[in-house]
Design a protein around this motif. Structure first.
Motif, PDB file in Angstrom:
ATOM      1  N   PRO A   1       0.807  -1.165  -0.187  1.00 23.22           N
ATOM      2  CA  PRO A   1       0.036   0.006  -0.035  1.00 23.22           C
ATOM      3  C   PRO A   1       0.935   1.285  -0.100  1.00 23.22           C
ATOM      4  O   PRO A   1       0.357   2.366  -0.452  1.00 23.22           O
ATOM      5  CB  PRO A   1      -0.854  -0.114   1.254  1.00 23.22           C
ATOM      6  CG  PRO A   1      -0.729  -1.528   1.496  1.00 23.22           C
ATOM      7  CD  PRO A   1       0.359  -1.997   1.067  1.00 23.22           C
ATOM      8  N   ILE A   2       2.041   1.288   0.593  1.00 22.27           N
ATOM      9  CA  ILE A   2       2.931   2.557   0.418  1.00 22.27           C
ATOM     10  C   ILE A   2       3.515   2.720  -0.839  1.00 22.27           C
ATOM     11  O   ILE A   2       3.472   3.904  -1.159  1.00 22.27           O
ATOM     12  CB  ILE A   2       3.995   2.335   1.431  1.00 22.27           C
ATOM     13  CG1 ILE A   2       3.708   2.083   3.150  1.00 22.27           C
ATOM     14  CG2 ILE A   2       5.110   3.436   1.445  1.00 22.27           C
ATOM     15  CD1 ILE A   2       4.553   1.458   3.840  1.00 22.27           C
TER      16      ILE A   2
ATOM     17  N   TYR B   1      -6.810   0.172  -5.690  1.00 24.13           N
ATOM     18  CA  TYR B   1      -7.133  -0.898  -4.697  1.00 24.13           C
ATOM     19  C   TYR B   1      -7.639  -1.942  -5.489  1.00 24.13           C
ATOM     20  O   TYR B   1      -7.279  -2.990  -5.197  1.00 24.13           O
ATOM     21  CB  TYR B   1      -8.225  -0.066  -3.849  1.00 24.13           C
ATOM     22  CG  TYR B   1      -8.695  -1.228  -3.005  1.00 24.13           C
ATOM     23  CD1 TYR B   1      -7.984  -1.818  -1.665  1.00 24.13           C
ATOM     24  CD2 TYR B   1     -10.180  -1.931  -3.068  1.00 24.13           C
ATOM     25  CE1 TYR B   1      -8.617  -2.918  -1.050  1.00 24.13           C
ATOM     26  CE2 TYR B   1     -10.579  -2.877  -2.376  1.00 24.13           C
ATOM     27  CZ  TYR B   1      -9.743  -3.194  -1.226  1.00 24.13           C
ATOM     28  OH  TYR B   1     -10.134  -4.503  -0.543  1.00 24.13           O
ATOM     29  N   LYS B   2      -8.434  -1.705  -6.426  1.00 27.87           N
ATOM     30  CA  LYS B   2      -9.094  -2.895  -7.164  1.00 27.87           C
ATOM     31  C   LYS B   2      -7.938  -3.833  -7.787  1.00 27.87           C
ATOM     32  O   LYS B   2      -7.978  -4.906  -7.809  1.00 27.87           O
ATOM     33  CB  LYS B   2      -9.924  -2.471  -8.230  1.00 27.87           C
ATOM     34  CG  LYS B   2     -11.422  -1.708  -7.669  1.00 27.87           C
ATOM     35  CD  LYS B   2     -12.165  -1.857  -8.764  1.00 27.87           C
ATOM     36  CE  LYS B   2     -13.523  -1.059  -8.330  1.00 27.87           C
ATOM     37  NZ  LYS B   2     -14.287  -0.632  -9.256  1.00 27.87           N
TER      38      LYS B   2
ATOM     39  N   GLU C   1      -8.570   1.662   2.720  1.00 28.60           N
ATOM     40  CA  GLU C   1      -8.068   2.890   3.647  1.00 28.60           C
ATOM     41  C   GLU C   1      -6.603   3.020   3.808  1.00 28.60           C
ATOM     42  O   GLU C   1      -5.850   3.961   3.672  1.00 28.60           O
ATOM     43  CB  GLU C   1      -8.515   2.916   5.019  1.00 28.60           C
ATOM     44  CG  GLU C   1     -10.226   3.103   4.999  1.00 28.60           C
ATOM     45  CD  GLU C   1     -10.774   1.962   4.732  1.00 28.60           C
ATOM     46  OE1 GLU C   1     -10.774   0.747   4.962  1.00 28.60           O
ATOM     47  OE2 GLU C   1     -12.095   2.173   4.228  1.00 28.60           O
ATOM     48  N   LYS C   2      -5.874   1.441   3.330  1.00 28.48           N
ATOM     49  CA  LYS C   2      -4.485   1.512   3.531  1.00 28.48           C
ATOM     50  C   LYS C   2      -3.825   2.318   2.436  1.00 28.48           C
ATOM     51  O   LYS C   2      -2.603   2.307   2.226  1.00 28.48           O
ATOM     52  CB  LYS C   2      -4.005  -0.123   3.466  1.00 28.48           C
ATOM     53  CG  LYS C   2      -4.182  -0.641   4.571  1.00 28.48           C
ATOM     54  CD  LYS C   2      -3.385  -0.747   5.389  1.00 28.48           C
ATOM     55  CE  LYS C   2      -3.592  -1.981   6.805  1.00 28.48           C
ATOM     56  NZ  LYS C   2      -2.531  -1.598   7.576  1.00 28.48           N
ATOM     57  N   PHE C   3      -4.636   2.516   1.444  1.00 23.59           N
ATOM     58  CA  PHE C   3      -4.028   3.248   0.173  1.00 23.59           C
ATOM     59  C   PHE C   3      -4.099   4.702   0.223  1.00 23.59           C
ATOM     60  O   PHE C   3      -3.950   5.255  -0.913  1.00 23.59           O
ATOM     61  CB  PHE C   3      -4.705   2.463  -0.974  1.00 23.59           C
ATOM     62  CG  PHE C   3      -4.262   1.192  -1.436  1.00 23.59           C
ATOM     63  CD1 PHE C   3      -3.166   0.792  -2.185  1.00 23.59           C
ATOM     64  CD2 PHE C   3      -5.069   0.277  -0.736  1.00 23.59           C
ATOM     65  CE1 PHE C   3      -3.063  -0.383  -2.137  1.00 23.59           C
ATOM     66  CE2 PHE C   3      -4.648  -1.188  -0.748  1.00 23.59           C
ATOM     67  CZ  PHE C   3      -3.600  -1.374  -1.534  1.00 23.59           C
TER      68      PHE C   3
END
Length: 133
Positions: free
Chosen positions: A79-80, A106-107, A120-122
């Motif tokens: 995600p970082i 995200y997808k 949310e991690k993204f």
């Protein structure tokens, strides 16, 4: 990887028509036949049919390769480093733009790592990878 810059047109010039015809005129099919574990659709530039079979599975494998082998980041760090800039600079912008992702990072990641991350991690603390030319 030297294969990343391999042009299929160059192969057609170097191999006889007999060899190419055995693989329905496709140098991509020829490479897959002889190097099934090494040749992947995202490693070869130029038009070919490698993406058509098992498309979502190929896209997932390409995404895992991108972050694991090319970017060399740990799964928890994805995600970082999953940014538009990093994906585009690696030549994967077209993948991100296609259905079903349509620009949604995200997808794209969820296709490769189902339910490992939340959207949310993204959102926070993104880093740009410095790629070698």
């Amino acid at each position: 990887s030297p294969l990343r810059n391999l042009q299929l047109v160059d192969l057609r010039k170097r191999f006889s028509a007999v060899v190419i015809n055995r693989f329905n005129g496709s140098s991509y099919n020829m490479l897959v036949h002889y190097f099934p574990e090494k040749i992947k659709p995202w490693l070869i530039s130029g038009p070919h049919s490698g993406w058509k079979k098992d498309r979502l599975q190929n896209l997932a494998e390409a995404t895992r390769w991108l972050f694991g082998s090319y970017f060399n980041v740990q799964e928890v760090e994805i995600p970082i480093y999953a940014t538009f800039e990093n994906i585009r600079k690696a030549g994967f912008g077209g993948i991100l733009a296609t259905r079903p992702f349509r620009g949604n990072i995200y997808k794209l990641i969820d296709n490769a790592y189902p339910r490992k991350f939340t959207p949310e991690k993204f959102d926070n603390h993104r880093k740009v990878i410095q790629l070698k030319d």
